[in-house]
Design an enzyme around this catalytic site. Structure first.
Site, PDB file in Angstrom:
ATOM      1  N   LYS A 126       8.539  -4.439   6.902  1.00  0.00           N
ATOM      2  CA  LYS A 126       8.582  -3.560   8.082  1.00  0.00           C
ATOM      3  C   LYS A 126       7.856  -4.166   9.280  1.00  0.00           C
ATOM      4  CE  LYS A 126       6.350  -0.094   6.258  1.00  0.00           C
ATOM      5  NZ  LYS A 126       6.117  -0.216   4.811  1.00  0.00           N
ATOM      6  N   ARG A 150       4.356   8.910   6.664  1.00  0.00           N
ATOM      7  CA  ARG A 150       4.258   8.477   5.274  1.00  0.00           C
ATOM      8  C   ARG A 150       4.170   9.639   4.299  1.00  0.00           C
ATOM      9  NH1 ARG A 150       2.113   2.861   5.916  1.00  0.00           N
ATOM     10  NH2 ARG A 150       1.599   2.003   3.898  1.00  0.00           N
ATOM     11  N   ARG A 152       1.329 -12.963   1.152  1.00  0.00           N
ATOM     12  CA  ARG A 152       0.798 -12.603   2.472  1.00  0.00           C
ATOM     13  C   ARG A 152      -0.735 -12.542   2.439  1.00  0.00           C
ATOM     14  NH1 ARG A 152       2.712  -6.811   4.630  1.00  0.00           N
ATOM     15  NH2 ARG A 152       1.079  -6.004   3.298  1.00  0.00           N
ATOM     16  N   ARG A 190      -6.307  -9.637   4.411  1.00  0.00           N
ATOM     17  CA  ARG A 190      -6.389  -8.206   4.082  1.00  0.00           C
ATOM     18  C   ARG A 190      -6.822  -8.044   2.636  1.00  0.00           C
ATOM     19  NH1 ARG A 190      -1.032  -5.057   5.923  1.00  0.00           N
ATOM     20  NH2 ARG A 190      -1.799  -3.703   4.255  1.00  0.00           N
ATOM     21  N   ARG A 236      -0.643   0.990  -4.290  1.00  0.00           N
ATOM     22  CA  ARG A 236       0.031   1.334  -3.021  1.00  0.00           C
ATOM     23  C   ARG A 236       1.504   1.631  -3.264  1.00  0.00           C
ATOM     24  NH1 ARG A 236      -1.957  -3.790  -0.223  1.00  0.00           N
ATOM     25  NH2 ARG A 236      -0.287  -3.547   1.291  1.00  0.00           N
TER      26      ARG A 236
HETATM   27  P1  ADP Z   1       1.571  -1.684   3.807  1.00  0.00           P
HETATM   28  O1  ADP Z   1       2.857  -1.068   4.262  1.00  0.00           O
HETATM   29  O2  ADP Z   1       1.735  -3.109   3.383  1.00  0.00           O
HETATM   30  O3  ADP Z   1       0.831  -0.854   2.808  1.00  0.00           O
HETATM   31  P2  ADP Z   1       0.191  -0.831   6.227  1.00  0.00           P
HETATM   32  O4  ADP Z   1      -0.495  -1.692   7.220  1.00  0.00           O
HETATM   33  O5  ADP Z   1       1.373  -0.043   6.690  1.00  0.00           O
HETATM   34  O6  ADP Z   1       0.603  -1.822   5.056  1.00  0.00           O
HETATM   35  O7  ADP Z   1      -0.831   0.202   5.590  1.00  0.00           O
HETATM   36  C1  ADP Z   1      -2.060  -0.190   5.020  1.00  0.00           C
HETATM   37  C2  ADP Z   1      -2.855   1.046   4.560  1.00  0.00           C
HETATM   38  O8  ADP Z   1      -3.177   1.871   5.695  1.00  0.00           O
HETATM   39  C3  ADP Z   1      -2.150   1.990   3.604  1.00  0.00           C
HETATM   40  O9  ADP Z   1      -2.260   1.579   2.254  1.00  0.00           O
HETATM   41  C4  ADP Z   1      -2.895   3.317   3.878  1.00  0.00           C
HETATM   42  O10 ADP Z   1      -4.150   3.330   3.231  1.00  0.00           O
HETATM   43  C5  ADP Z   1      -3.157   3.262   5.367  1.00  0.00           C
HETATM   44  N1  ADP Z   1      -2.087   3.911   6.164  1.00  0.00           N
HETATM   45  C6  ADP Z   1      -1.236   3.290   7.021  1.00  0.00           C
HETATM   46  N2  ADP Z   1      -0.374   4.164   7.581  1.00  0.00           N
HETATM   47  C7  ADP Z   1      -0.676   5.379   7.054  1.00  0.00           C
HETATM   48  C8  ADP Z   1      -0.149   6.681   7.202  1.00  0.00           C
HETATM   49  N3  ADP Z   1       0.887   6.935   8.016  1.00  0.00           N
HETATM   50  N4  ADP Z   1      -0.722   7.701   6.501  1.00  0.00           N
HETATM   51  C9  ADP Z   1      -1.753   7.487   5.684  1.00  0.00           C
HETATM   52  N5  ADP Z   1      -2.300   6.274   5.484  1.00  0.00           N
HETATM   53  C10 ADP Z   1      -1.775   5.223   6.148  1.00  0.00           C
END
Ligand code: ADP
Length: 206
Positions: A29, A103, A142, A148, A160
């Site tokens: 994404k 989410r 990654r 990260r 996750r």
């Molecule tokens: P990935 O899709 O690889 O998990 P992201 O950068 O989108 O990476 O998200 C990393 C973390 O940030 C998630 O595991 C969660 O803890 C938090 N997070 C991101 N977006 C949201 C959201 N919309 N609602 C709740 N937690 C979120």
């Protein structure tokens, strides 16, 4: 209507497109959202990036979210929605690509209301389909240079993906019910996936 106003109409239409890129962690994404934002001249918001920036800056908000991120759990809906509301205050002049948001169904419901309040709406949700083993492989790769912490541990990555299946996958139903859901195959070269996404978006713009 003369040619000029017709032109303006099309331009405005293009600029106000709101796209949700949807899929499991590691589906690509973030990478594709950046490219699409450039290609269609849209803003790109990644809630994960915003949270990581808060943590890096050591803000109170950041501190309150550190635990969730490191365990691979979702941050609380109320906090994330407020972050997006804040962002929209200064980014409502053109369309946005939402990456990693909404989410949960609760986030999607509040998001719809928030957009309606500013006279906007979601135009399309595009799901990027990638099999689980490929997701884990990509994230571990990654993690080698992203720095990260949540990308470095296979346990956190699997958690996750589990959280995604349990709490996030269902958001697709929310936008399917609104006739806004599309899916593409997320396996292939970055260019191939980009072209598939563009085909969906271009069809929406017509
Ligand atoms: P990935 O899709 O690889 O998990 P992201 O950068 O989108 O990476 O998200 C990393 C973390 O940030 C998630 O595991 C969660 O803890 C938090 N997070 C991101 N977006 C949201 C959201 N919309 N609602 C709740 N937690 C979120």
């Amino acid at each position: 209507m003369n040619f000029f106003s017709l032109d303006n109409f099309n331009l405005n239409n293009k600029e106000m497109l709101n796209i949700i890129l949807f899929g499991a962690p590691g589906c690509g994404k973030g990478t594709q959202a950046q490219r699409l934002a450039e290609h269609y001249d849209l803003y790109h918001i990644s809630t994960g990036e915003v949270i990581r920036a808060e943590i890096k800056q050591g803000t109170e908000l950041g501190k309150s979210m550190e635990g969730y991120i490191s365990r691979g759990e979702l941050a609380p809906d109320s906090i994330v929605v407020e972050m997006v509301r804040d962002y929209m205050k200064s980014h409502a002049d053109k369309g946005c690509i939402f990456d990693g948001f909404p989410r949960t169904t609760a986030q999607a419901e509040i998001f719809d209301t928030l957009l309606a309040e500013i006279g906007s709406k979601v135009d399309v949700m595009i799901y990027m389909d990638v099999p689980e083993e490929e997701l884990v492989k990509r994230i571990l790769l990654r993690g080698k240079d992203s720095g990260r912490a949540d990308d470095a541990s296979e346990d956190v990555i699997r958690n996750r993906i589990e959280v995604y299946r349990a709490q996030t996958e269902v958001v697709a139903k929310h936008y399917t019910a609104q006739n806004k859901y599309s899916a593409i195959d997320g396996v292939g070269s970055m260019d191939e996936v980009f072209e598939r996404l563009c085909a969906v978006i271009d069809a929406k713009r017509q």
